[in-house]
Every structure is written in C-alpha cells, then in structure tokens.
Write a protein that holds these residues in place. Structure first.
Motif, PDB file in Angstrom:
ATOM      1  N   GLN A 115      42.084  33.799  27.039  1.00 19.22           N
ATOM      2  CA  GLN A 115      43.150  33.174  27.806  1.00 19.22           C
ATOM      3  C   GLN A 115      44.470  33.922  27.627  1.00 19.22           C
ATOM      4  N   VAL A 166      44.329  37.076  29.799  1.00 19.98           N
ATOM      5  CA  VAL A 166      44.512  36.752  31.217  1.00 19.98           C
ATOM      6  C   VAL A 166      45.995  36.500  31.504  1.00 19.98           C
ATOM      7  N   GLU A 167      46.648  35.757  30.636  1.00 19.46           N
ATOM      8  CA  GLU A 167      48.057  35.434  30.835  1.00 19.46           C
ATOM      9  C   GLU A 167      48.935  36.680  30.720  1.00 19.46           C
ATOM     10  N   GLY A 211      48.426  38.924  33.824  1.00 20.57           N
ATOM     11  CA  GLY A 211      49.055  38.287  34.972  1.00 20.57           C
ATOM     12  C   GLY A 211      50.570  38.369  34.925  1.00 20.57           C
ATOM     13  N   LYS A 255      49.120  40.195  38.535  1.00 18.96           N
ATOM     14  CA  LYS A 255      47.834  39.739  39.045  1.00 18.96           C
ATOM     15  C   LYS A 255      46.894  39.531  37.871  1.00 18.96           C
ATOM     16  N   ARG A 256      46.181  38.417  37.867  1.00 18.76           N
ATOM     17  CA  ARG A 256      45.263  38.157  36.768  1.00 18.76           C
ATOM     18  C   ARG A 256      44.061  39.107  36.852  1.00 18.76           C
ATOM     19  N   VAL A 260      40.252  40.375  37.138  1.00 13.98           N
ATOM     20  CA  VAL A 260      39.003  39.844  37.694  1.00 13.98           C
ATOM     21  C   VAL A 260      37.792  40.530  37.054  1.00 13.98           C
ATOM     22  N   GLY A 292      35.966  31.364  33.672  1.00 10.51           N
ATOM     23  CA  GLY A 292      35.985  31.460  35.129  1.00 10.51           C
ATOM     24  C   GLY A 292      37.004  32.466  35.638  1.00 10.51           C
ATOM     25  N   GLY A 293      36.889  32.797  36.913  1.00 15.31           N
ATOM     26  CA  GLY A 293      37.849  33.684  37.554  1.00 15.31           C
ATOM     27  C   GLY A 293      37.516  35.160  37.466  1.00 15.31           C
ATOM     28  N   PHE A 294      36.370  35.501  36.864  1.00 13.01           N
ATOM     29  CA  PHE A 294      35.995  36.908  36.733  1.00 13.01           C
ATOM     30  C   PHE A 294      34.901  37.252  37.734  1.00 13.01           C
ATOM     31  N   GLU A 335      36.736  46.727  40.545  1.00 12.76           N
ATOM     32  CA  GLU A 335      36.832  45.542  41.393  1.00 12.76           C
ATOM     33  C   GLU A 335      36.245  45.809  42.769  1.00 12.76           C
TER      34      GLU A 335
END
Length: 304
Positions: A143, A146-147, A150, A155-156, A158, A177-179, A285
């Motif tokens: 976490q 990610v923070e 971002g 941008k967070r 992926v 999640g979010g990956f 990505e």
C-alpha cells in the motif's frame, strides 16, 4: 499448496499477434532501488550486502558501510539519468520497477519517468528480501508503494515485481487489487494466466538478459559480454518470430548499466534493435493490455 506448472504451453504457444504483427516484443526494465537498500539509516540492523561492486563484502551489523552506500548512490545521482538520456535520444519507452522508498528519497527520478511517458511499476517499498518480512508488514508495504508512486508519478502502478518474494506476495497483490500483471516469474517467453478467480496475468521477467550479472563473480567482465548476450537472445527470438513471436525482457540498473563503459553496451544494443523491422519496443503495461484483448483467460486459441 499450489502445484507447479512444468508444462506451460508445451511447445505450442499461442500467437501473440503483437501490434504491427511484430516478430518480437522487446521490453526494457529500469530497476530503481537506490536508497531503499539495507542501512541503519533506514532502521535496519546492518548494511547492504547484495548487488554492489564488492560481491564478497559482508554486511556490517550495526554500522553504515560508506563505500557500499556510495556505490548505490551512483545509480540515483548519475547512472539513472544517463540511461534515461539514452532512451530519450532514441524515443524509446521503458518500464521502471520502482521501490517506493527509493522514489521518496529521490522524487526527481519518479517525476522524470512520468514526464517521459515511461511506466512505473511497483517493486516493493524497501529493497529487501520479503521472505523475511511478515504478512501484515508486506501488505502495508504494498500500500505504501502504491501511494508513493501515485503521489510522485501522478498515476498508481498497474504492474508489480518484488524480486525477492515471500510465500504471501501473489495473494497479497490479488487482495490489494488494481494490478494488471505481476512479473515475479522467470519461466516463459510469453505472458500467461494463473488460474483462479480472478485469473492473474504473469508477464515473466529475466535474470539472464540482466545487467546484474556484471556483479557476479562468474558474470560479465565487460560491456561486450552483455551486448553479445543480448544480441544472441534477440537474434534467435527475432528468427523464431517469423513463425512463433515471443517477448524479450532486458533488466537494467542505474548503479550498474549507468556507468559509462556499460552504458555504451546498452546504447549499442538499442541501436541494434532499432535497425530491425517488425520489432515492438514497449512498456509492460502495453503487453498486459494487449494480452488481455488477444488472449483473455479461458480463451482457447490455436497454437503458432
């Protein structure tokens, strides 16, 4: 316990249909780790003993190691900028595997990556072996990473690559999640799906086409060694790509390939790749999004 998959595509890989029907997808990774390595300044019990220019130097319990710290600092102070200039001069994209705390200590790197349009994927919050880090702490580190990405890059992430994983890493990423993908695997030349709900996309990485081999006792002694290895890998994959296109990953570090003699080898390889047609040089990505459209989980397709 999850079973191992020793079969994979069993010699019958799906045709990736890379954009432009490219014969090969080439993906460069720049690892950003400097400053987040083991150090009493980061609250650790000892200095860093891994992936620097003195491979037999032991960690120093309770002490700083100024020489090792300085070798890491070369990456963030000079090496990363040289590598980014090589890619900018050729208009080429890359994916950065960025350690969250490394970006916090040198946010200019994250800002430059974002401004150049490169992808910034998560690489843990600290440059440590997560096998020795508890589940709750690893969850928190995901976490925090990610923070940090971002906040600094706008941008967070992926994508994700821990490198030195724990038994919990894949589950914790799925939980977060979010990956779109994970790259903590080295077992194929193409992406593949892990079964489950939801299925997880793996885009394998490499420790073969990787400049960390300069730092191994039996590794590269010069840039020519690295260039020849990369050229041979590219040549075979490009030849195979006439019928069975694959992916080639290349791993880079600012504190390794950012040194002038080694950067020349990288520059030569970039030019060599660009001298060929039917090559897709891309971000991870982009590979993930392409694979999700062309080969979504559960889709049965004929092999190459």
């Amino acid at each position: 316990m999850a079973k191992r998959d020793l079969t994979g595509y069993a010699g019958r890989p799906p045709h990736p249909h890379w954009p432009g029907e490219a014969r090969i997808a080439v993906q460069f990774v720049l690892n950003v780790e400097e400053g987040a390595e083991s150090s009493i300044l980061n609250g650790d019990a000892q200095s860093e003993a891994y992936l620097h220019e003195l491979p037999d130097r032991p960690a120093r319990p309770g002490e700083r190691d100024p020489s090792v710290e300085s070798m890491y600092e070369y990456g963030s102070r000079a090496g990363v900028w040289r590598i980014l200039e090589l890619f900018a001069a050729r208009g080429l994209p890359l994916t950065a595997f960025a350690v969250g705390h490394a970006l916090e200590l040198a946010p200019e790197i994250g800002q430059a990556l974002a401004a150049a349009g490169h992808e910034v994927a998560g690489h843990g919050y600290r440059w440590l072996d997560y096998h020795h880090i508890g589940e709750d702490e690893e969850r928190r580190h995901i976490q925090l990473t990610v923070e940090a990405i971002g906040r600094i890059c706008g941008k967070r992430p992926v994508g994700w690559y821990t490198g030195r994983v724990s038994p919990n890493t894949r589950r914790l990423l799925q939980e977060a999640g979010g990956f779109l993908y994970s790259s903590d695997a080295y077992n194929d030349d193409l992406p593949y799906w892990l079964p489950g709900a939801p299925a997880q996309l793996v885009i394998p990485y490499t420790l073969v086409n990787n400049d960390f081999r300069y730092l191994l006792p039996n590794g590269f002694s010069s840039g020519e060694d690295f260039f020849r290895l990369l050229k041979d890998a590219f040549d075979l994959l490009w030849e195979e790509g006439a019928q069975r296109p694959k992916m080639m990953s290349v791993g880079l570090h600012g504190r390794i390939s950012g040194h002038p003699a080694r950067a020349m080898a990288l520059a030569r390889f970039l030019d060599y790749v660009q001298s060929h047609d039917k090559v897709w040089i891309c971000r991870r990505e982009e590979i993930a999004r392409h694979w999700m459209i062309e080969h979504p989980p559960g889709k049965a397709e004929p092999a190459c």
